[in-house]
Design an enzyme around this catalytic site. Structure first.
Site, mmCIF file in Angstrom:
data_model
loop_
_atom_site.group_PDB
_atom_site.id
_atom_site.type_symbol
_atom_site.label_atom_id
_atom_site.label_comp_id
_atom_site.label_asym_id
_atom_site.label_seq_id
_atom_site.Cartn_x
_atom_site.Cartn_y
_atom_site.Cartn_z
ATOM 1 N N ASN A 116 28.749 19.171 -22.916
ATOM 2 C CA ASN A 116 28.388 17.949 -22.192
ATOM 3 C C ASN A 116 28.600 18.116 -20.701
ATOM 4 O OD1 ASN A 116 30.469 15.826 -20.943
ATOM 5 N ND2 ASN A 116 31.557 17.025 -22.511
ATOM 6 N N PHE A 120 31.397 11.527 -16.094
ATOM 7 C CA PHE A 120 32.108 10.230 -16.015
ATOM 8 C C PHE A 120 31.138 9.059 -15.839
ATOM 9 C CE2 PHE A 120 36.212 12.212 -13.970
ATOM 10 C CZ PHE A 120 36.513 12.818 -15.171
ATOM 11 N N SER A 182 38.186 17.522 -16.088
ATOM 12 C CA SER A 182 36.790 17.521 -16.502
ATOM 13 C C SER A 182 36.002 18.483 -15.615
ATOM 14 C CB SER A 182 36.196 16.124 -16.379
ATOM 15 O OG SER A 182 34.789 16.205 -16.418
ATOM 16 N N ASN A 184 32.896 18.265 -14.994
ATOM 17 C CA ASN A 184 31.632 17.656 -14.588
ATOM 18 C C ASN A 184 31.684 16.811 -13.326
ATOM 19 O OD1 ASN A 184 30.312 18.822 -16.814
ATOM 20 N ND2 ASN A 184 31.244 17.266 -18.129
ATOM 21 N N THR A 185 32.836 16.752 -12.682
ATOM 22 C CA THR A 185 32.922 16.113 -11.373
ATOM 23 C C THR A 185 33.266 17.224 -10.390
ATOM 24 O OG1 THR A 185 33.628 13.994 -12.290
ATOM 25 C CG2 THR A 185 34.192 14.401 -9.985
ATOM 26 N N LYS A 215 46.210 15.425 -18.313
ATOM 27 C CA LYS A 215 45.302 16.156 -19.213
ATOM 28 C C LYS A 215 44.801 17.415 -18.521
ATOM 29 C CE LYS A 215 41.306 15.619 -22.248
ATOM 30 N NZ LYS A 215 40.425 14.656 -22.913
ATOM 31 N N ASN A 244 41.118 19.608 -22.395
ATOM 32 C CA ASN A 244 39.763 19.103 -22.154
ATOM 33 C C ASN A 244 38.733 20.150 -22.638
ATOM 34 O OD1 ASN A 244 37.604 17.586 -20.926
ATOM 35 N ND2 ASN A 244 39.118 16.744 -19.520
#
Ligand SMILES: Cc1cc2nc3c(=O)[nH]c(=O)nc-3n(C[C@H](O)[C@H](O)[C@H](O)COP(=O)(O)O)c2cc1C
Length: 352
Positions: A116, A120, A182, A184-185, A215, A244
């Site tokens: 993915n 966010f 994450s 994705n940022t 996390k 994660n």
């Protein structure tokens, strides 16, 4: 419902569309208490053997929903009805944001994994605040709120976004999770450094006594992860959530070149990083293990390695809505087989 029969139909749909279909149906179910009660009876394992007191709350079972599935706190009741002992909502950012352009969610079916690059996507903290206030908190199953920063917030101002999240949610959940892992940022994982962590927990501890966890990503070197988590605990973190998604694209046969991978293929990597962190921090802080867990056996391995709680996401997509109940029933069987009368006797037993 035989999930194995409907799974092929679901898997013909675009993954994000399928997710919306399911979560839409669950939101409708949330309005039908009789239906939820039926599901609770079927799925929720409430056995004394699995009860634990953590963060001043009773966790009726140790299997939680991982962050990212219920990004806007819309599914807490239905997740309890599906058997989860706790729900982590979010990641929520101060302001609403659309996330990355689609497509941004892919299945690797043979490998029982997902990839993915959601970024966010969420309705922002005001929306979630209203949801938690009006519908959910406090709830019979504990609720964690996973907080992040907006994409448009420069890294140098990241602390401001986390401060906002802590202020808004400190009285609306049972624990908070700081998400700096994450993929994705852009730049977010760069915050996984000791200087930022110290500043973050210094700030956080002045704002609230609510438990705050960190996390981490599975792609860190073990020594680096241990050092970072140790620093976080010294600075006041109340727990670690590991891990994660992974950016190791060699884990799947046909990867996209963006986003993070979850599910079966990250199981071992995620376990090994968790195990390294637990080797240093078991007994000193609360440890939550997540990454590739899709059976009671895997959950039990994490518990024996030091996890008080475990979480699942991708396993739910591949194994279906009865997964939490199945994991809990298997856990009870395994605990009894090994002569334990309570889960607390098994937590970290491989470390002692
Ligand atoms: C589609 C998707 C969205 C996710 N979104 C988030 C998120 O918003 N915040 C977060 O901390 N983790 C997020 N995750 C990571 C999961 O919480 C979990 O850490 C990871 O998927 C590993 O667990 P699993 O193998 O059981 O899926 C997401 C995972 C997936 C698959």
């Amino acid at each position: 419902m035989d999930y194995e029969k409907i799974k092929p139909l679901f898997f013909r749909l675009d993954p994000e569309y399928a997710h919306h279909l399911v979560t839409g149906a669950l939101q409708i179910a949330e309005a039908i208490p009789q239906l939820l009660n039926r599901w609770v009876c079927k799925n929720f394992v409430d056995d004394e053997m699995l009860h634990q007191e953590i963060f001043g709350r009773t966790f009726l079972n140790p299997v939680g929903l991982a962050a990212g599935f219920d990004k806007d706190a819309q599914l807490v009741r239905s997740m309890t009805a599906m058997g989860f002992g706790f729900t982590e909502v979010g990641t929520v950012t101060p302001r609403p944001q659309p996330g990355n352009p689609a497509p941004r969610l892919w299945r690797h079916i043979e490998e029982e994994s997902l990839q993915n690059a959601m970024g966010f996507n969420n309705r922002g903290s005001l929306y979630m605040e209203r949801r938690l206030k009006s519908r959910y908190y406090p709830y019979v199953t504990p609720i964690g709120v996973n907080i992040g920063k907006n994409k448009t917030t420069p890294e140098s101002d990241a602390l401001i976004d986390y401060e906002h999240g802590i202020r808004v949610f400190r009285d609306l959940c049972d624990y908070l999770v700081i998400n700096i892992s994450s993929p994705n940022t852009p730049g977010l994982r760069d915050l996984q450094n000791e200087e930022f962590i110290s500043a973050l927990f210094d700030m956080a501890k002045k704002l609230t006594r609510k438990p705050i966890l960190l996390k981490i990503a599975p792609d860190m070197q073990k020594e680096q992860a241990v050092a970072l988590c140790t620093k976080a605990v010294e600075a006041g973190a109340d727990g670690i959530v590991a891990t994660n998604t992974s950016i190791d694209y060699s884990l799947v046969k046909a990867p996209e070149e963006v986003g993070g991978i979850s599910g079966k293929v990250i199981r071992q990597k995620s376990f090994e990083l968790f195990d390294a962190v637990a080797s240093e921090l078991f007994g000193k802080t609360v440890l939550i293990s997540v990454g590739g867990i899709d059976s009671g056996y895997e959950a039990y391995r994490r518990i024996r390695a030091g996890a008080s709680l475990v979480q699942v996401f991708t396993g739910l997509i591949y194994k279906g809505p009865e997964l939490a109940g199945t994991i809990n029933r298997t856990l009870i069987k395994l605990l009894k087989k090994d002569g334990f009368s309570h889960i607390s006797e098994a937590v970290g037993v491989d470390r002692r």
